[in-house]
Design an enzyme around this catalytic site. Structure first.
Site: not given
Length: 298
Positions: A40, A179, A211, A243
């Site tokens: 986060g 991912n 990804t 991130d």
């Protein structure tokens, strides 16, 4: 559009090792460094460094002052972060000489959020606002439900994927950022093409960013598919690569960039991040990404 990131805040203890520890093995760390982290926090910092105003909601313990300071110095609004009695979440991160990592998480305050606290935060947001979520906090299912009821756009990075994700109504998600591993866990397929097809079947209205490691990244919206390659850089630490990509992809879109350019900018930002140590400390600024002279490997 206002951006709310409801996510984790961690203190990362990063151990530099020759290789990732094998089961039953004991080895000596060459170095220990302490960094601010948490998916986060990393994504909020990436959004802010991409030039997007972002409000972070989440919890820290009394030992979490460093995390608030890092957020504030990066331009993140921390007014909705709550300090509780439980210890701040932390991560034990092994980083090998080749730059690969292995992470053990202690959730701490991150997983002691209440419905009352969530409602208090969300009552300030509504239609046209975006909420970004990851799975290092508790009650993600409740946040998705309440954010949807308030007409917010929901972006989800379902990491780390576990049984709590299965309790979420993923049909309410507008944008998935995942991912290959997470894509396989959601769809039951290993092949990227099959993952994308299953995501389109199950969540036809959602955008999907998948990804693919060395194969780059693929974006899907309905019948539209776009791809982008990777950039070759010296790999130092991959901890915050995903991130950084998430923050810069969303940040680029919110700055009015087309999807193709958002994929490029996010890929450059992620490449710069893996060439540096640490999690949030490795995330570049918008200006650094703009100046970067990297060659794309298709």
């Amino acid at each position: 559009m206002r951006v709310l990131n409801f996510g984790s805040l961690n203190i990362d203890y990063t151990y530099s090792l020759d290789h990732i520890v094998a089961p039953g093995e004991t080895i000596t760390s060459q170095h220990l460094e302490v960094f601010p982290g948490g998916k986060g926090l990393n994504q909020s910092v990436a959004l802010a460094r991409a030039g997007v105003p972002v409000c972070h909601a989440g919890q820290v313990g009394e030992d979490g002052g460093m995390l608030l300071q890092v957020c504030q110095e990066s331009g993140v609004d921390t007014s909705r972060i709550r300090t509780v009695e439980t210890r701040t979440g932390n991560a034990i991160i092994q980083v090998s000489a080749k730059g690969q990592n292995s992470i053990v998480l202690y959730p701490g305050a991150n997983r002691e959020q209440t419905q009352e606290y969530i409602d208090q935060v969300l009552e300030e947001f509504g239609p046209g606002d975006l909420v970004l979520l990851q799975n290092e906090i508790n009650l993600v299912d409740y946040i998705i439900q309440r954010a949807s009821q308030r007409g917010m756009t929901i972006a989800l990075n379902p990491s780390p994927f576990d049984e709590r994700m299965l309790a979420c109504d993923l049909g309410l998600v507008d944008l998935f950022l995942l991912n290959e591993v997470e894509g396989a866990q959601i769809t039951g397929h290993q092949n990227p093409e099959e993952i994308l097809e299953e995501m389109k079947t199950r969540f036809p209205k959602a955008q999907v960013v998948l990804t693919l490691g060395k194969a780059g990244v693929c974006y899907q919206r309905g019948e539209i598919r776009l791809r982008h390659g990777i950039y070759q850089v010296p790999v130092v630490d991959t901890t915050a690569a995903g991130d950084t990509f998430t923050g810069f992809f969303l940040g680029s879109l919110l700055r009015g960039q087309p999807v193709e350019e958002a994929l490029r900018l996010a890929s450059v930002a992620s490449s710069l991040a893996v060439s540096r140590k640490g999690a949030s400390s490795s995330i570049p600024t918008w200006e650094e990404v703009q100046r970067a002279d990297l060659t794309c490997q298709s």
